[in-house]
Enzyme design. Structure first.
Site, PDB file in Angstrom:
ATOM      1  N   LEU A  32      16.659 -27.120 -18.592  1.00 47.69           N
ATOM      2  CA  LEU A  32      15.443 -27.846 -18.967  1.00 47.69           C
ATOM      3  C   LEU A  32      15.706 -29.324 -19.247  1.00 47.69           C
ATOM      4  O   LEU A  32      16.718 -29.690 -19.831  1.00 47.69           O
ATOM      5  CB  LEU A  32      14.799 -27.201 -20.207  1.00 47.69           C
ATOM      6  N   HIS A  33      14.771 -30.153 -18.806  1.00 47.20           N
ATOM      7  CA  HIS A  33      14.820 -31.597 -19.039  1.00 47.20           C
ATOM      8  C   HIS A  33      13.425 -32.048 -19.484  1.00 47.20           C
ATOM      9  O   HIS A  33      12.519 -31.214 -19.653  1.00 47.20           O
ATOM     10  CB  HIS A  33      15.299 -32.326 -17.774  1.00 47.20           C
ATOM     11  N   GLY A  35      11.024 -33.329 -17.965  1.00 44.94           N
ATOM     12  CA  GLY A  35       9.931 -32.914 -17.078  1.00 44.94           C
ATOM     13  C   GLY A  35       9.391 -31.561 -17.522  1.00 44.94           C
ATOM     14  O   GLY A  35       8.175 -31.373 -17.699  1.00 44.94           O
ATOM     15  N   HIS A  36      10.318 -30.611 -17.727  1.00 44.35           N
ATOM     16  CA  HIS A  36       9.903 -29.294 -18.225  1.00 44.35           C
ATOM     17  C   HIS A  36       9.231 -29.440 -19.605  1.00 44.35           C
ATOM     18  O   HIS A  36       8.232 -28.775 -19.886  1.00 44.35           O
ATOM     19  CB  HIS A  36      11.114 -28.368 -18.372  1.00 44.35           C
ATOM     20  N   LYS A 155       5.651 -32.727  -9.566  1.00 40.47           N
ATOM     21  CA  LYS A 155       6.948 -33.005  -8.921  1.00 40.47           C
ATOM     22  C   LYS A 155       7.138 -32.120  -7.689  1.00 40.47           C
ATOM     23  O   LYS A 155       7.614 -32.552  -6.656  1.00 40.47           O
ATOM     24  CB  LYS A 155       8.057 -32.759  -9.953  1.00 40.47           C
TER      25      LYS A 155
HETATM   26  P1  AMP Z   1      12.020 -25.782 -11.907  1.00 37.15           P
HETATM   27  O1  AMP Z   1      12.771 -25.362 -13.122  1.00 37.15           O
HETATM   28  O2  AMP Z   1      12.682 -26.867 -11.130  1.00 37.15           O
HETATM   29  O3  AMP Z   1      11.576 -24.620 -11.070  1.00 37.15           O
HETATM   30  O4  AMP Z   1      10.679 -26.444 -12.439  1.00 37.15           O
HETATM   31  C1  AMP Z   1       9.817 -25.761 -13.302  1.00 37.15           C
HETATM   32  C2  AMP Z   1       8.539 -26.539 -13.428  1.00 37.15           C
HETATM   33  O5  AMP Z   1       8.813 -27.840 -13.958  1.00 37.15           O
HETATM   34  C3  AMP Z   1       7.830 -26.751 -12.080  1.00 37.15           C
HETATM   35  O6  AMP Z   1       6.434 -26.572 -12.248  1.00 37.15           O
HETATM   36  C4  AMP Z   1       8.178 -28.173 -11.744  1.00 37.15           C
HETATM   37  O7  AMP Z   1       7.231 -28.808 -10.911  1.00 37.15           O
HETATM   38  C5  AMP Z   1       8.204 -28.801 -13.122  1.00 37.15           C
HETATM   39  N1  AMP Z   1       8.988 -30.039 -13.092  1.00 37.15           N
HETATM   40  C6  AMP Z   1      10.262 -30.192 -12.633  1.00 37.15           C
HETATM   41  N2  AMP Z   1      10.618 -31.500 -12.696  1.00 37.15           N
HETATM   42  C7  AMP Z   1       9.558 -32.170 -13.201  1.00 37.15           C
HETATM   43  C8  AMP Z   1       9.300 -33.543 -13.490  1.00 37.15           C
HETATM   44  N3  AMP Z   1      10.206 -34.489 -13.280  1.00 37.15           N
HETATM   45  N4  AMP Z   1       8.088 -33.865 -14.000  1.00 37.15           N
HETATM   46  C9  AMP Z   1       7.142 -32.908 -14.219  1.00 37.15           C
HETATM   47  N5  AMP Z   1       7.323 -31.599 -13.957  1.00 37.15           N
HETATM   48  C10 AMP Z   1       8.510 -31.236 -13.453  1.00 37.15           C
END
Ligand code: AMP
Length: 287
Positions: A32-33, A35-36, A155
Site C-alpha cells: 500500500l502507498h 494512492g491506496h 490510475k
Molecule cells: P492495486 O493494488 O495496484 O491493484 O491497486 C488497488 C487500487 O488502488 C486500484 O483501484 C488502483 O487503481 C488504485 N490505485 C493504485 N495506484 C493509485 C494511484 N496512484 N492513485 C489512485 N489510486 C491508485
C-alpha cells in the site's frame, strides 16, 4: 482486524448489517502507498465500516508477468490500515479464494469475461486474460463482502471502466466510486511497481506524465487531431523508454477518437528499466 478466511469476514459483516451500518470495500493487491490510502480515506468518509482486501490475485497475471516478485508487505499494510481506522483487512490465500489445490484456469473455474471490445484494446492487448482475472476476483470480493460502495483508482482507468461495465451488465447492487490519481511531487503516478525502479529509473519514468501533460496542454491550445496529439509523445522518448501504447479514447466507453474532445482521456503504457508503467489524464478537466 486482519482476517484470512471468507467465513470470518462474513460473520463480522453480518453483525454490522444487523446494526444497519454501511460497508465500503477497497480492493488492493497490497504494497500500500498513498494512492491506496486516498481510496481508503474516501471509503472512511463515505461508509460506516471499511474493508480493505489485500490479495495478489494469481489469475490476473500472465505466465511471463511479475506475480512471483510482486511486492508483498502485509505487516506494513496492516500498520497503515490500522492508522486509517480500517475495520477489516482481508488477506486470503489463493487456496481460500479459489479452493484448495484448485487449478487456476478457465477450464476448471468460472471466470467473468468482460466484453471483447473493452479488453481487446490498451492494456488488454498485451495482457491477455488480465481483465478476466480482475473481474473474476472483484466479483468474488463483491460477493464475499457485499459492500454498498467499492472504491477504485483512475490510475487503472481501463480497469475501472470495465468494472463499471460489469456492475451494470450483471446488475451488481454496488456503487462504484472512482478516485483521482495520486502522484509524487515530481508528477510520477504512485504505483506498487515503482518499487522495482532505481532512482534513475524514477527520473526516466517521469516521461509518462510529461507526455500526458504535454498532450493536454496541446489540446487546451486547440489541437484536437488525435494523430497529431499522439505524435507529440515522440519528442520525449529516448532509448530508455519502451513505449507500449499511447492512445486517446472516450473516457466512458474506450472508443477511439479521431478528434479529441472534453470527454477524451489520454493513456500511456511504457516500460522503463523493464518495469511496465501506466498513466493517464483527462483532457477536458482542469486538474
Ligand atoms: P492495486 O493494488 O495496484 O491493484 O491497486 C488497488 C487500487 O488502488 C486500484 O483501484 C488502483 O487503481 C488504485 N490505485 C493504485 N495506484 C493509485 C494511484 N496512484 N492513485 C489512485 N489510486 C491508485
Amino acid at each position: 482486524m486482519l482476517l484470512h478466511n471468507i467465513e470470518d469476514v462474513r460473520k463480522e459483516i453480518t453483525e454490522w448489517r444487523k446494526s444497519g451500518l454501511t460497508v465500503g470495500l477497497v480492493p488492493t493487491m497490497g504494497a500500500l502507498h498513498n494512492g491506496h490510502l486516498s481510496l481508503i480515506k474516501k471509503a472512511k468518509e463515505t461508509c460506516d465500516k471499511v474493508v480493505v482486501s489485500d490479495f495478489v490475485n494469481p489469475i490476473q497475471f500472465g505466465p511471463s508477468e511479475d506475480f512471483d516478485k510482486y511486492p508483498r508487505t502485509l505487516e506494513a499494510d496492516m500498520d497503515l490500515c490500522n492508522k486509517e481506522g480500517v475495520d477489516i483487512v482481508f488477506a486470503p490465500s489463493a487456496d481460500e479464494m479459489y479452493g484448495e489445490g484448485q487449478r487456476l484456469s478457465n477450464d476448471t473455474l468460472t471466470y467473468v469475461c468482460p466484453p471483447f471490445f473493452y479488453v481487446n484494446t490498451l492494456c488488454g492487448k498485451s495482457r491477455t486474460g488480465h481483465f478476466d482475472g480482475v473481474c473474476t476476483v472483484v466479483l468474488k470480493l463483491f460477493n464475499i463482502v457485499q459492500p454498498d460502495y467499492a472504491f477504485f483508482g483512475q490510475k487503472d482507468a481501463q480497469q475501472v471502466i470495465i468494472i463499471k461495465k460489469m456492475v451494470n451488465d450483471l446488475n451488481v447492487p454496488i456503487k462504484i466510486i472512482q478516485c483521482p490519481i495520486v502522484r509524487e511531487e515530481s508528477g510520477l503516478a504512485l504505483s506498487s511497481r515503482n518499487k522495482y525502479l532505481t532512482e534513475q529509473g524514477k527520473k526516466d519514468a517521469l516521461v509518462l506524465s510529461k507526455i500526458l501533460n504535454n498532450i493536454k496542454s496541446c489540446y487546451k491550445k486547440g489541437i484536437t487531431d488525435v494523430s497529431a496529439l499522439k505524435e507529440t509523445a515522440y519528442n520525449f522518448l529516448t532509448e530508455k523508454h519502451d513505449l507500449e501504447y499511447i492512445e486517446i479514447v472516450d473516457k466512458y466507453t474506450l472508443e477511439d477518437k479521431i478528434k479529441a474532445d472534453d470527454n477524451s482521456i489520454a493513456l500511456i503504457a511504457c516500460r522503463v528499466e523493464n518495469v511496465r508503467l501506466i498513466d493517464n489524464i483527462y483532457l477536458g478537466e482542469n486538474s
